[in-house]
Design a protein around this motif. Sequence first.
Motif, PDB file in Angstrom:
ATOM      1  N   PHE A  23      40.260  39.537  21.060  1.00  0.00           N
ATOM      2  CA  PHE A  23      41.600  38.846  20.765  1.00  0.00           C
ATOM      3  C   PHE A  23      40.878  37.382  19.918  1.00  0.00           C
ATOM      4  O   PHE A  23      41.808  36.799  19.462  1.00  0.00           O
ATOM      5  N   ALA A  24      39.746  37.263  19.739  1.00  0.00           N
ATOM      6  CA  ALA A  24      39.333  36.284  18.736  1.00  0.00           C
ATOM      7  C   ALA A  24      39.950  34.849  19.067  1.00  0.00           C
ATOM      8  O   ALA A  24      40.530  34.106  18.207  1.00  0.00           O
ATOM      9  N   PHE A  25      39.911  34.422  20.243  1.00  0.00           N
ATOM     10  CA  PHE A  25      40.096  33.032  20.554  1.00  0.00           C
ATOM     11  C   PHE A  25      38.989  32.192  20.414  1.00  0.00           C
ATOM     12  O   PHE A  25      37.748  32.196  21.101  1.00  0.00           O
ATOM     13  N   SER A  26      38.988  31.454  19.287  1.00  0.00           N
ATOM     14  CA  SER A  26      37.694  30.747  18.634  1.00  0.00           C
ATOM     15  C   SER A  26      37.554  29.440  19.564  1.00  0.00           C
ATOM     16  O   SER A  26      38.382  29.014  20.281  1.00  0.00           O
ATOM     17  N   ARG A  27      35.985  29.236  19.606  1.00  0.00           N
ATOM     18  CA  ARG A  27      35.365  28.205  20.251  1.00  0.00           C
ATOM     19  C   ARG A  27      35.752  28.167  21.693  1.00  0.00           C
ATOM     20  O   ARG A  27      35.978  27.296  22.559  1.00  0.00           O
ATOM     21  N   TYR A  28      35.840  29.618  22.295  1.00  0.00           N
ATOM     22  CA  TYR A  28      36.074  29.705  23.941  1.00  0.00           C
ATOM     23  C   TYR A  28      34.893  30.509  24.505  1.00  0.00           C
ATOM     24  O   TYR A  28      34.284  31.447  23.784  1.00  0.00           O
ATOM     25  N   LYS A  29      34.268  30.182  25.674  1.00  0.00           N
ATOM     26  CA  LYS A  29      33.391  30.905  26.187  1.00  0.00           C
ATOM     27  C   LYS A  29      33.917  31.484  27.504  1.00  0.00           C
ATOM     28  O   LYS A  29      34.799  30.747  28.179  1.00  0.00           O
ATOM     29  N   PHE A  30      33.408  32.630  27.807  1.00  0.00           N
ATOM     30  CA  PHE A  30      34.314  33.477  28.766  1.00  0.00           C
ATOM     31  C   PHE A  30      33.048  33.973  30.056  1.00  0.00           C
ATOM     32  O   PHE A  30      31.660  34.149  29.383  1.00  0.00           O
ATOM     33  N   ILE A  31      33.700  33.649  31.206  1.00  0.00           N
ATOM     34  CA  ILE A  31      33.022  34.119  32.327  1.00  0.00           C
ATOM     35  C   ILE A  31      33.591  35.244  32.960  1.00  0.00           C
ATOM     36  O   ILE A  31      34.817  35.220  33.393  1.00  0.00           O
ATOM     37  N   ILE A  32      33.071  36.535  33.142  1.00  0.00           N
ATOM     38  CA  ILE A  32      33.724  37.591  33.904  1.00  0.00           C
ATOM     39  C   ILE A  32      32.981  37.925  35.126  1.00  0.00           C
ATOM     40  O   ILE A  32      31.867  37.804  35.383  1.00  0.00           O
ATOM     41  N   LYS A  33      33.997  37.843  36.206  1.00  0.00           N
ATOM     42  CA  LYS A  33      33.429  38.109  37.518  1.00  0.00           C
ATOM     43  C   LYS A  33      33.952  39.386  37.935  1.00  0.00           C
ATOM     44  O   LYS A  33      35.390  39.427  38.158  1.00  0.00           O
ATOM     45  N   ILE A  34      33.267  40.521  38.722  1.00  0.00           N
ATOM     46  CA  ILE A  34      33.988  41.523  38.950  1.00  0.00           C
ATOM     47  C   ILE A  34      33.440  41.496  40.567  1.00  0.00           C
ATOM     48  O   ILE A  34      32.287  41.442  40.849  1.00  0.00           O
ATOM     49  N   ILE A  35      34.352  41.865  41.286  1.00  0.00           N
ATOM     50  CA  ILE A  35      34.157  42.185  42.910  1.00  0.00           C
ATOM     51  C   ILE A  35      34.823  43.458  43.479  1.00  0.00           C
ATOM     52  O   ILE A  35      36.025  43.644  43.066  1.00  0.00           O
ATOM     53  N   LEU A  36      34.048  44.259  44.125  1.00  0.00           N
ATOM     54  CA  LEU A  36      34.242  45.413  44.562  1.00  0.00           C
ATOM     55  C   LEU A  36      34.297  45.241  46.250  1.00  0.00           C
ATOM     56  O   LEU A  36      33.055  45.210  46.606  1.00  0.00           O
ATOM     57  N   ILE A  37      35.452  45.378  46.822  1.00  0.00           N
ATOM     58  CA  ILE A  37      35.303  45.224  48.361  1.00  0.00           C
ATOM     59  C   ILE A  37      35.750  46.468  49.069  1.00  0.00           C
ATOM     60  O   ILE A  37      36.812  47.178  48.500  1.00  0.00           O
ATOM     61  N   GLN A  38      34.870  46.934  49.790  1.00  0.00           N
ATOM     62  CA  GLN A  38      35.202  48.051  50.607  1.00  0.00           C
ATOM     63  C   GLN A  38      36.094  47.812  51.915  1.00  0.00           C
ATOM     64  O   GLN A  38      35.884  46.842  52.628  1.00  0.00           O
ATOM     65  N   LYS A  39      37.182  48.530  52.063  1.00  0.00           N
ATOM     66  CA  LYS A  39      38.070  48.142  53.119  1.00  0.00           C
ATOM     67  C   LYS A  39      37.529  49.025  54.223  1.00  0.00           C
ATOM     68  O   LYS A  39      37.506  49.942  54.499  1.00  0.00           O
ATOM     69  N   THR A  40      37.226  47.912  55.265  1.00  0.00           N
ATOM     70  CA  THR A  40      36.975  48.189  56.703  1.00  0.00           C
ATOM     71  C   THR A  40      37.755  47.478  57.660  1.00  0.00           C
ATOM     72  O   THR A  40      37.232  47.138  58.832  1.00  0.00           O
ATOM     73  N   GLY A  41      38.804  46.982  57.559  1.00  0.00           N
ATOM     74  CA  GLY A  41      39.598  46.380  58.256  1.00  0.00           C
ATOM     75  C   GLY A  41      39.143  44.959  58.396  1.00  0.00           C
ATOM     76  O   GLY A  41      39.729  44.165  59.206  1.00  0.00           O
ATOM     77  N   GLN A  42      38.501  44.145  57.513  1.00  0.00           N
ATOM     78  CA  GLN A  42      38.255  42.784  57.392  1.00  0.00           C
ATOM     79  C   GLN A  42      39.164  42.295  56.574  1.00  0.00           C
ATOM     80  O   GLN A  42      39.864  42.656  55.870  1.00  0.00           O
ATOM     81  N   SER A  43      38.863  40.662  56.771  1.00  0.00           N
ATOM     82  CA  SER A  43      39.717  39.834  55.710  1.00  0.00           C
ATOM     83  C   SER A  43      38.807  39.158  54.911  1.00  0.00           C
ATOM     84  O   SER A  43      37.461  38.513  55.389  1.00  0.00           O
ATOM     85  N   ILE A  44      38.806  38.819  53.608  1.00  0.00           N
ATOM     86  CA  ILE A  44      37.952  38.162  52.592  1.00  0.00           C
ATOM     87  C   ILE A  44      38.882  37.074  51.695  1.00  0.00           C
ATOM     88  O   ILE A  44      39.849  37.476  51.576  1.00  0.00           O
ATOM     89  N   ASN A  45      38.219  36.099  52.021  1.00  0.00           N
ATOM     90  CA  ASN A  45      38.756  34.897  51.081  1.00  0.00           C
ATOM     91  C   ASN A  45      37.741  34.514  49.705  1.00  0.00           C
ATOM     92  O   ASN A  45      36.440  34.201  50.298  1.00  0.00           O
ATOM     93  N   ILE A  46      38.292  34.325  48.737  1.00  0.00           N
ATOM     94  CA  ILE A  46      37.545  34.086  47.637  1.00  0.00           C
ATOM     95  C   ILE A  46      37.835  33.066  46.691  1.00  0.00           C
ATOM     96  O   ILE A  46      39.121  32.847  46.541  1.00  0.00           O
ATOM     97  N   SER A  47      37.076  32.011  46.806  1.00  0.00           N
ATOM     98  CA  SER A  47      37.307  30.781  45.880  1.00  0.00           C
ATOM     99  C   SER A  47      36.266  30.548  44.903  1.00  0.00           C
ATOM    100  O   SER A  47      35.160  31.039  44.802  1.00  0.00           O
ATOM    101  N   SER A  48      36.721  29.765  43.844  1.00  0.00           N
ATOM    102  CA  SER A  48      35.768  29.305  42.476  1.00  0.00           C
ATOM    103  C   SER A  48      35.957  27.696  42.473  1.00  0.00           C
ATOM    104  O   SER A  48      37.181  27.251  42.693  1.00  0.00           O
ATOM    105  N   ARG A  49      34.799  27.173  42.154  1.00  0.00           N
ATOM    106  CA  ARG A  49      35.027  25.623  41.824  1.00  0.00           C
ATOM    107  C   ARG A  49      34.571  25.634  40.406  1.00  0.00           C
ATOM    108  O   ARG A  49      33.336  25.969  40.145  1.00  0.00           O
ATOM    109  N   TRP A  50      35.000  24.737  39.537  1.00  0.00           N
ATOM    110  CA  TRP A  50      34.621  24.559  38.271  1.00  0.00           C
ATOM    111  C   TRP A  50      34.827  23.002  37.575  1.00  0.00           C
ATOM    112  O   TRP A  50      35.778  22.486  38.283  1.00  0.00           O
ATOM    113  N   ILE A  51      34.283  22.539  36.753  1.00  0.00           N
ATOM    114  CA  ILE A  51      34.806  21.325  36.161  1.00  0.00           C
ATOM    115  C   ILE A  51      35.742  21.760  35.065  1.00  0.00           C
ATOM    116  O   ILE A  51      35.229  22.436  34.153  1.00  0.00           O
TER     117      ILE A  51
END
Length: 207
Positions: free
Chosen positions: A149-177
């Motif tokens: 997409f050529a968004f100039s002067r941007y840095k990208f962070i890619i995060k992939i999460i694969l979760i197996q379904k076993t009846g559990q509950s998961i909360n995902i959070s991130s903190r950045w400046i």
Amino acid sequence: MEKRSLPSSTTPMAAGRGVKAPAMPTASSGTPGPQAKRERRPSMFEKESYAQILRERLRESIHDVLYVEPPFDESIADIGKDQWKTMGKVKYANTYRMEPYRKFQAQTVQRKVQQILSDKLKNLKYDETTFSSLSLELADRILAAVKEFAFSRYKFIIKIILIQKTGQSINISSRWIWDVAWDSWLEAKHETESYVALALVYALYCE
């Protein structure tokens, strides 16, 4: 008694009367010794020596020069291009620009990321051995797609999460400046009966 006068000249006389003796050879008139001929340094205004001077200067340089406009003709335009690219990174002057030329469009990128997840994980069941390497492959493909997409002067962070379904509950959070004016993020999710795949893309603007 007959008187005789001395000659007015102080130059020693030779055997013949009134004939001067030959002058002694001086140091400047002697024959030169066996000295090595001093080589003349090439001038940068000579076409033949221009390439040599460029190579010598590039060896001492710590910066990368992608191209130098030759002053003569196109016959030496390609000199040292491969050497210049391997010597370091280009240092650019500060533009003092405080905002991007084009702001990151999260909705447009989100559709592309969602398509990558759906195409790659379609009819795929959860497997611990394959999913460990699959997360890296998905991250690389998404990062390459976002850069297109050529968004100039941007840095990208890619995060992939694969979760197996076993009846559990998961909360995902991130903190950045975070810069709320120009930074952004998006998420894409692909869910099946056995697992949930979540892709998070963070776009951080760098001044």
